[in-house]
Design a protein around this motif. Structure first.
Motif, mmCIF file in Angstrom:
data_model
loop_
_atom_site.group_PDB
_atom_site.id
_atom_site.type_symbol
_atom_site.label_atom_id
_atom_site.label_comp_id
_atom_site.label_asym_id
_atom_site.label_seq_id
_atom_site.Cartn_x
_atom_site.Cartn_y
_atom_site.Cartn_z
ATOM 1 N N PRO A 376 0.824 -1.221 0.000
ATOM 2 C CA PRO A 376 0.000 0.000 0.000
ATOM 3 C C PRO A 376 0.854 1.266 0.000
ATOM 4 O O PRO A 376 0.553 2.227 -0.716
ATOM 5 N N GLU A 377 1.923 1.249 0.767
ATOM 6 C CA GLU A 377 2.778 2.422 0.884
ATOM 7 C C GLU A 377 3.426 2.787 -0.444
ATOM 8 O O GLU A 377 3.429 3.956 -0.855
ATOM 9 N N ILE A 378 3.978 1.800 -1.147
ATOM 10 C CA ILE A 378 4.699 2.140 -2.378
ATOM 11 C C ILE A 378 3.737 2.448 -3.525
ATOM 12 O O ILE A 378 4.045 3.277 -4.393
ATOM 13 N N LEU A 379 2.555 1.860 -3.544
ATOM 14 C CA LEU A 379 1.590 2.209 -4.584
ATOM 15 C C LEU A 379 1.126 3.656 -4.428
ATOM 16 O O LEU A 379 1.015 4.392 -5.412
ATOM 17 N N LEU A 380 0.873 4.067 -3.198
ATOM 18 C CA LEU A 380 0.495 5.462 -2.965
ATOM 19 C C LEU A 380 1.641 6.392 -3.327
ATOM 20 O O LEU A 380 1.437 7.462 -3.906
ATOM 21 N N TYR A 381 2.857 5.968 -2.997
ATOM 22 C CA TYR A 381 4.034 6.757 -3.361
ATOM 23 C C TYR A 381 4.130 6.922 -4.873
ATOM 24 O O TYR A 381 4.381 8.026 -5.379
ATOM 25 N N ALA A 382 3.916 5.822 -5.589
ATOM 26 C CA ALA A 382 4.016 5.870 -7.052
ATOM 27 C C ALA A 382 2.950 6.794 -7.645
ATOM 28 O O ALA A 382 3.228 7.589 -8.551
ATOM 29 N N LYS A 383 1.712 6.700 -7.139
ATOM 30 C CA LYS A 383 0.649 7.570 -7.634
ATOM 31 C C LYS A 383 0.969 9.037 -7.370
ATOM 32 O O LYS A 383 0.776 9.901 -8.242
ATOM 33 N N GLU A 384 1.464 9.340 -6.170
ATOM 34 C CA GLU A 384 1.787 10.724 -5.826
ATOM 35 C C GLU A 384 2.938 11.240 -6.673
ATOM 36 O O GLU A 384 2.929 12.399 -7.121
ATOM 37 N N LYS A 385 3.948 10.394 -6.903
ATOM 38 C CA LYS A 385 5.095 10.800 -7.711
ATOM 39 C C LYS A 385 4.682 11.060 -9.161
ATOM 40 O O LYS A 385 5.173 11.995 -9.805
ATOM 41 N N LEU A 386 3.812 10.214 -9.690
ATOM 42 C CA LEU A 386 3.333 10.427 -11.054
ATOM 43 C C LEU A 386 2.636 11.783 -11.164
ATOM 44 O O LEU A 386 2.862 12.554 -12.102
ATOM 45 N N LYS A 387 1.788 12.083 -10.195
ATOM 46 C CA LYS A 387 1.058 13.342 -10.208
ATOM 47 C C LYS A 387 2.004 14.528 -10.059
ATOM 48 O O LYS A 387 1.910 15.515 -10.799
ATOM 49 N N ALA A 388 2.952 14.419 -9.114
ATOM 50 C CA ALA A 388 3.876 15.526 -8.857
ATOM 51 C C ALA A 388 4.805 15.770 -10.040
ATOM 52 O O ALA A 388 5.203 16.907 -10.298
ATOM 53 N N SER A 389 5.152 14.722 -10.771
ATOM 54 C CA SER A 389 6.084 14.849 -11.887
ATOM 55 C C SER A 389 5.420 15.356 -13.157
ATOM 56 O O SER A 389 6.099 15.697 -14.125
ATOM 57 N N THR A 392 2.099 11.326 -17.503
ATOM 58 C CA THR A 392 0.884 10.554 -17.734
ATOM 59 C C THR A 392 1.223 9.085 -17.613
ATOM 60 O O THR A 392 1.996 8.548 -18.406
ATOM 61 N N GLY A 393 0.662 8.458 -16.590
ATOM 62 C CA GLY A 393 1.012 7.059 -16.372
ATOM 63 C C GLY A 393 -0.061 6.316 -15.604
ATOM 64 O O GLY A 393 -0.984 6.909 -15.044
ATOM 65 N N THR A 394 0.055 5.012 -15.613
ATOM 66 C CA THR A 394 -0.903 4.148 -14.933
ATOM 67 C C THR A 394 -0.142 3.118 -14.112
ATOM 68 O O THR A 394 1.065 2.927 -14.266
ATOM 69 N N ILE A 395 -0.884 2.441 -13.256
ATOM 70 C CA ILE A 395 -0.316 1.361 -12.450
ATOM 71 C C ILE A 395 -1.138 0.102 -12.688
ATOM 72 O O ILE A 395 -2.368 0.131 -12.656
ATOM 73 N N ALA A 396 -0.454 -0.983 -12.960
ATOM 74 C CA ALA A 396 -1.089 -2.288 -13.107
ATOM 75 C C ALA A 396 -0.114 -3.308 -12.549
ATOM 76 O O ALA A 396 1.088 -3.182 -12.751
ATOM 77 N N GLY A 397 -0.640 -4.285 -11.851
ATOM 78 C CA GLY A 397 0.343 -5.213 -11.291
ATOM 79 C C GLY A 397 -0.227 -6.462 -10.688
ATOM 80 O O GLY A 397 -1.429 -6.594 -10.454
ATOM 81 N N HIS A 398 0.707 -7.387 -10.431
ATOM 82 C CA HIS A 398 0.407 -8.680 -9.828
ATOM 83 C C HIS A 398 0.498 -8.504 -8.309
ATOM 84 O O HIS A 398 1.420 -8.997 -7.652
ATOM 85 N N VAL A 399 -0.463 -7.773 -7.762
ATOM 86 C CA VAL A 399 -0.319 -7.323 -6.376
ATOM 87 C C VAL A 399 -0.359 -8.462 -5.365
ATOM 88 O O VAL A 399 0.038 -8.281 -4.220
ATOM 89 N N GLY A 400 -0.821 -9.630 -5.784
ATOM 90 C CA GLY A 400 -0.826 -10.764 -4.867
ATOM 91 C C GLY A 400 0.551 -11.190 -4.429
ATOM 92 O O GLY A 400 0.711 -11.848 -3.400
ATOM 93 N N ASP A 401 1.598 -10.831 -5.215
ATOM 94 C CA ASP A 401 2.954 -11.152 -4.804
ATOM 95 C C ASP A 401 3.803 -9.895 -4.602
ATOM 96 O O ASP A 401 5.027 -9.965 -4.541
ATOM 97 N N GLY A 402 3.148 -8.724 -4.520
ATOM 98 C CA GLY A 402 3.885 -7.490 -4.231
ATOM 99 C C GLY A 402 4.535 -6.841 -5.428
ATOM 100 O O GLY A 402 5.298 -5.891 -5.278
ATOM 101 N N ASN A 403 4.240 -7.319 -6.623
ATOM 102 C CA ASN A 403 4.885 -6.849 -7.856
ATOM 103 C C ASN A 403 3.912 -5.982 -8.643
ATOM 104 O O ASN A 403 2.756 -6.349 -8.817
ATOM 105 N N PHE A 404 4.374 -4.817 -9.113
ATOM 106 C CA PHE A 404 3.513 -4.001 -9.951
ATOM 107 C C PHE A 404 4.344 -3.261 -10.991
ATOM 108 O O PHE A 404 5.564 -3.149 -10.884
ATOM 109 N N HIS A 405 3.631 -2.759 -12.010
ATOM 110 C CA HIS A 405 4.248 -2.046 -13.122
ATOM 111 C C HIS A 405 3.730 -0.621 -13.170
ATOM 112 O O HIS A 405 2.535 -0.386 -12.967
ATOM 113 N N CYS A 406 4.594 0.308 -13.463
ATOM 114 C CA CYS A 406 4.188 1.656 -13.837
ATOM 115 C C CYS A 406 4.372 1.781 -15.343
ATOM 116 O O CYS A 406 5.464 1.523 -15.859
ATOM 117 N N LEU A 407 3.300 2.137 -16.026
ATOM 118 C CA LEU A 407 3.314 2.279 -17.478
ATOM 119 C C LEU A 407 3.102 3.748 -17.791
ATOM 120 O O LEU A 407 2.096 4.333 -17.387
#
Length: 484
Positions: A376-389, A392-407
């Protein structure tokens, strides 16, 4: 995730269409004739178009073509090719389907690209032992089509129809990892041609046991080695029973936190979910448009459950209770194969859905992986960083094992935007490391993440890897410039 680190440094021309014209060592006529003597002249090419095709993958790294491409037909030819190249000091670059995302096939020093796709036989199937031996030209979809009548399947699914030996080389995983594990968990044995041409069976020739405690784990050493230690010419893989029944489900959430909290709680409650994928609101909007879905434009989980009809009913009930507790809405099931296929095709096409939002822009993909409690912490971080930067990007990932992608969508003509992408990738990778995670869950290191690997494993870890590399490849000719 540091996909653009070198690309930005190299004159802001990282895109696939650009092919490096940097000086290459070249091959003598006599050496090319020696290659032809091994595999036959129809299976050797020095044509520019062929070399350029083999000098890039699906990443944004510029193309670095090899000096020649060869197509061996069997392991003996691979062994002879490796010995020939090694004795002449010529770099060797293995090539499968070219679907990698970190520039793993770029021929940074020229050399010979060994395309293994003509070796496409399923050598041995042992249904009673749940194992199969495949050559490097066999892809994931081809294997599962072959297994369709056996009641077995191979579940590791990275999305692309990648070659199975290539998947072993990159340590691939995908949407089914939460239940069935990664390639590291599903490779039993490997046949590897070492740089000097010797043939190694990492667990012993012909062996396909369930477990072993004999000696060093050589199989594990080569899984994820990205072609830097040898050429994988066959893989013995673990198979799984085809589920009696399968149900998919989607549910939308009021926030990223609610979706991820549901994921963690389902895992803590031991709900045996087979797939659990997260897509943020931007990604869901893109998928709705591209794949003609009618889902809520909100943070969403795609789930899939495998088991008996009775077990599935219980799993779905428990999952629905947990998701509703976290404010989920629109919990819908997909029991029919056609509808499930439509949902998962949309998920696998997320990359193309993103690109369709902005024609003319290029895509950049990164992945990181963290302990599930820090997700939860790093996904929120990624969303905030995308907005602050301002990216234009999205997040999709295999969250069941802690892995996600920023596209991300990137204007290839905007140098300042490229720099912001570079900074975002560095900061996300280092944030994952600070949370005791890894800079890549499944893409690999390749060319782009070498500095982050150094930071991840530390000086002693890096030195140990370098010593292993020197022992197996003392001349540094196996896929040079990757990983280390």
């Amino acid at each position: 995730m540091a996909l653009l680190l070198r690309a930005v440094t190299w004159g802001l021309r990282p895109w696939r269409g650009y092919c490096s014209r940097a000086p290459q060592r070249g091959l003598s006529k006599g050496f090319v004739e020696a290659l032809e003597a091994v595999v036959g002249s129809p299976h050797v090419s020095t044509a520019a178009a062929v070399r350029e095709h083999h000098g890039r993958d699906e990443s944004m790294h510029r193309c670095y073509p090899p000096d020649a491409v060869v197509w061996p037909q069997n392991v003996d030819q691979v062994s002879r090719l490796a010995a020939l190249c090694y004795s002449h000091g010529v770099a060797i670059i293995p090539f499968g389907t070219g679907t990698g995302l970190e520039g793993g096939v770029c021929a940074l020093q020229g050399g010979v690209c060994i395309n293994l796709t003509h070796m496409d036989q399923i050598r041995e199937l042992n249904p009673e032992d749940f194992s199969v031996v495949v050559e490097p030209g066999v892809t994931r979809k081809a294997l599962n089509a072959h297994l369709r009548d056996c009641g077995l399947w191979f579940p590791v699914d990275p999305g692309a129809d990648a070659s199975l030996c290539g998947m072993a080389a990159t340590g691939a995983s995908g949407t089914n990892t939460v239940r069935y594990g990664t390639m590291r968990d599903n490779v039993i044995n490997l046949e590897v041609v070492l740089p000097d041409g010797r043939l190694l069976h990492t667990a012993g020739q012909g062996r396909h046991f369930k477990k072993t405690s004999a000696g060093y784990n050589l199989t594990g050493l080569f899984v994820g080695s990205e072609g830097t230690l040898g050429l994988i010419t066959s893989a013995t893989l673990r198979l799984h029973p085809t589920p009696e029944a399968t149900v998919a489900a989607t549910c939308a959430f009021p926030s990223v936190e609610a979706a991820v909290d549901s994921t963690v709680q389902m895992l803590q409650a031991a709900v045996p979910v087979a797939r659990i994928e997260f897509l943020d609101d931007v990604m869901m909007d893109a998928c709705n448009r591209y794949s003609k879905l009618n889902c809520s434009v909100a943070p969403t989980l795609f789930l899939e459950f495998h088991g008996s009809e009775q077990a599935l009913a219980e799993q779905l009930e428990r999952a629905e209770v947990i998701t509703q507790h976290n404010g989920a809405s629109h919990f819908s099931w997909a029991k029919e194969a056609e509808e499930r296929t439509r949902l998962w095709t949309a998920r696998h096409n997320a990359w193309y859905a993103l690109l369709a939002l902005a024609p003319g822009y290029k895509g950049y993909s990164t992945d990181v992986c963290v302990p599930i409690s820090r997700l939860p912490e790093i996904l929120l971080y990624a969303k905030e960083k995308l907005k602050a930067s301002g990216l234009t990007g999205t997040i999709a990932g295999h969250v069941g094992d802690g892995n996600f992608h920023c596209l991300l969508l990137v204007n290839p003509d905007d140098a300042e935007e490229l720099q912001r992408v570079k900074t975002f990738g560095e900061e996300l990778g280092r944030r994952a490391l600070a949370l005791h995670g890894t800079c890549t869950g499944e893409h690999g290191i390749g060319m782009g993440k070498r500095q982050l690997l150094r930071e991840e494993v530390g000086p002693v870890g890096l030195e140990t890897m370098q010593q292993l590399k020197v022992m197996l490849d003392p001349r540094g000719l196996m896929n040079p410039g990757k990983v280390l």
